[in-house]
Design a protein around this motif. Structure first.
Motif, PDB file in Angstrom:
ATOM      1  N   VAL A 131     -55.936  83.857  45.664  1.00 49.96           N
ATOM      2  CA  VAL A 131     -56.281  85.240  45.358  1.00 49.96           C
ATOM      3  C   VAL A 131     -56.098  86.127  46.589  1.00 49.96           C
ATOM      4  CG1 VAL A 131     -58.108  86.816  44.632  1.00 49.96           C
ATOM      5  CG2 VAL A 131     -57.939  84.534  43.594  1.00 49.96           C
ATOM      6  N   ALA A 132     -56.742  85.750  47.694  1.00 45.99           N
ATOM      7  CA  ALA A 132     -56.668  86.585  48.897  1.00 45.99           C
ATOM      8  C   ALA A 132     -57.084  85.771  50.110  1.00 45.99           C
ATOM      9  CB  ALA A 132     -57.573  87.804  48.764  1.00 45.99           C
ATOM     10  N   PRO A 134     -51.152  80.346  51.315  1.00 50.96           N
ATOM     11  CA  PRO A 134     -51.622  80.544  49.947  1.00 50.96           C
ATOM     12  C   PRO A 134     -51.813  79.215  49.201  1.00 50.96           C
ATOM     13  CG  PRO A 134     -49.272  80.844  50.007  1.00 50.96           C
ATOM     14  CD  PRO A 134     -49.703  80.513  51.418  1.00 50.96           C
ATOM     15  N   SER A 135     -51.567  78.097  49.881  1.00 50.70           N
ATOM     16  CA  SER A 135     -51.663  76.802  49.218  1.00 50.70           C
ATOM     17  C   SER A 135     -53.069  76.240  49.332  1.00 50.70           C
ATOM     18  CB  SER A 135     -50.687  75.810  49.834  1.00 50.70           C
ATOM     19  OG  SER A 135     -50.924  74.508  49.316  1.00 50.70           O
ATOM     20  N   ALA A 195     -52.546  87.894  46.420  1.00 47.26           N
ATOM     21  CA  ALA A 195     -51.636  87.477  45.369  1.00 47.26           C
ATOM     22  C   ALA A 195     -51.127  88.729  44.651  1.00 47.26           C
ATOM     23  CB  ALA A 195     -52.350  86.555  44.387  1.00 47.26           C
ATOM     24  N   ASP A 196     -49.907  88.670  44.170  1.00 45.65           N
ATOM     25  CA  ASP A 196     -49.338  89.823  43.472  1.00 45.65           C
ATOM     26  C   ASP A 196     -50.170  90.209  42.252  1.00 45.65           C
ATOM     27  OD1 ASP A 196     -45.858  88.888  44.050  1.00 45.65           O
ATOM     28  OD2 ASP A 196     -47.276  90.008  45.289  1.00 45.65           O
ATOM     29  N   SER A 197     -50.792  89.210  41.633  1.00 43.34           N
ATOM     30  CA  SER A 197     -51.539  89.469  40.401  1.00 43.34           C
ATOM     31  C   SER A 197     -52.801  90.295  40.629  1.00 43.34           C
ATOM     32  CB  SER A 197     -51.909  88.136  39.741  1.00 43.34           C
ATOM     33  OG  SER A 197     -52.695  87.349  40.625  1.00 43.34           O
ATOM     34  N   VAL A 198     -53.266  90.376  41.869  1.00 41.18           N
ATOM     35  CA  VAL A 198     -54.500  91.112  42.142  1.00 41.18           C
ATOM     36  C   VAL A 198     -54.291  92.269  43.126  1.00 41.18           C
ATOM     37  CG1 VAL A 198     -55.878  89.060  41.704  1.00 41.18           C
ATOM     38  CG2 VAL A 198     -55.257  89.645  44.060  1.00 41.18           C
ATOM     39  N   LYS A 199     -53.115  92.377  43.678  1.00 33.80           N
ATOM     40  CA  LYS A 199     -52.855  93.395  44.694  1.00 33.80           C
ATOM     41  C   LYS A 199     -53.156  94.783  44.143  1.00 33.80           C
ATOM     42  CE  LYS A 199     -49.582  92.094  47.280  1.00 33.80           C
ATOM     43  NZ  LYS A 199     -48.255  91.761  47.830  1.00 33.80           N
ATOM     44  N   TRP A 232     -59.971  83.246  49.273  1.00 31.82           N
ATOM     45  CA  TRP A 232     -60.535  83.093  47.938  1.00 31.82           C
ATOM     46  C   TRP A 232     -59.441  82.552  47.014  1.00 31.82           C
ATOM     47  CZ3 TRP A 232     -65.563  83.746  46.452  1.00 31.82           C
ATOM     48  CH2 TRP A 232     -66.407  84.417  47.330  1.00 31.82           C
ATOM     49  N   PHE A 233     -59.822  81.579  46.206  1.00 29.16           N
ATOM     50  CA  PHE A 233     -58.970  81.039  45.164  1.00 29.16           C
ATOM     51  C   PHE A 233     -59.724  81.159  43.843  1.00 29.16           C
ATOM     52  CE2 PHE A 233     -55.497  78.862  47.395  1.00 29.16           C
ATOM     53  CZ  PHE A 233     -55.957  78.927  48.698  1.00 29.16           C
ATOM     54  N   ARG A 234     -59.008  80.963  42.755  1.00 33.54           N
ATOM     55  CA  ARG A 234     -59.673  80.940  41.463  1.00 33.54           C
ATOM     56  C   ARG A 234     -59.001  79.915  40.563  1.00 33.54           C
ATOM     57  NH1 ARG A 234     -57.815  86.871  39.031  1.00 33.54           N
ATOM     58  NH2 ARG A 234     -55.601  86.346  38.679  1.00 33.54           N
TER      59      ARG A 234
END
Length: 124
Positions: A48-49, A106-107, A61-65, A36-38
């Motif tokens: 994202v994951a 993650p790219s 991603a660290d922002s959503v972990k 998933w990306f956003r």
């Protein structure tokens, strides 16, 4: 060629939860890595994951972990993203993506198959 269709987006208050789903068709779902990306307005698409195909290894991603959980059901050809404790910064179009291979990435450039996206809007 696998095709992806997302669903489950919507408007939610800060602190709330949403569950996004991505249905795959037209190929061998169990052989692909899902992610998933956003993308928020004016920003680049961000990871994202991701979840691998066989061992179901997950990456965030660290922002959503700690707030987000990715899962997949190879029997139903679906991948889901559970979003909890949503904040205004989570507002974005969320995209489901797929790639061949066994290595997570993650790219966004590593993913060749994309869904059309589903809007998630978090209000104060």
């Amino acid at each position: 060629q696998v095709q992806l269709v997302e669903s489950g987006g919507g408007l939610v208050q800060a602190g709330g939860s949403l569950r996004l789903s991505c249905a795959a068709s037209g190929g061998s779902f169990s052989s692909i890595i899902m992610a998933w990306f956003r993308q928020a307005p004016g920003k680049e698409r961000e990871f994202v994951a991701s979840i691998t195909r066989n061992l179901y290894s997950t990456y965030y991603a660290d922002s959503v972990k700690g707030r987000v959980t990715i899962s997949r059901d190879n029997a139903k050809n679906t991948v889901s993203l559970q979003l909890n404790s949503l904040t205004l910064e989570d507002t974005a179009v969320y995209y489901c993506a797929a790639r061949e291979g066994a290595v997570y990435s993650p790219s966004p450039t590593a993913y060749v198959i994309w869904g059309q996206g589903t809007q998630v809007t978090v209000s104060a």
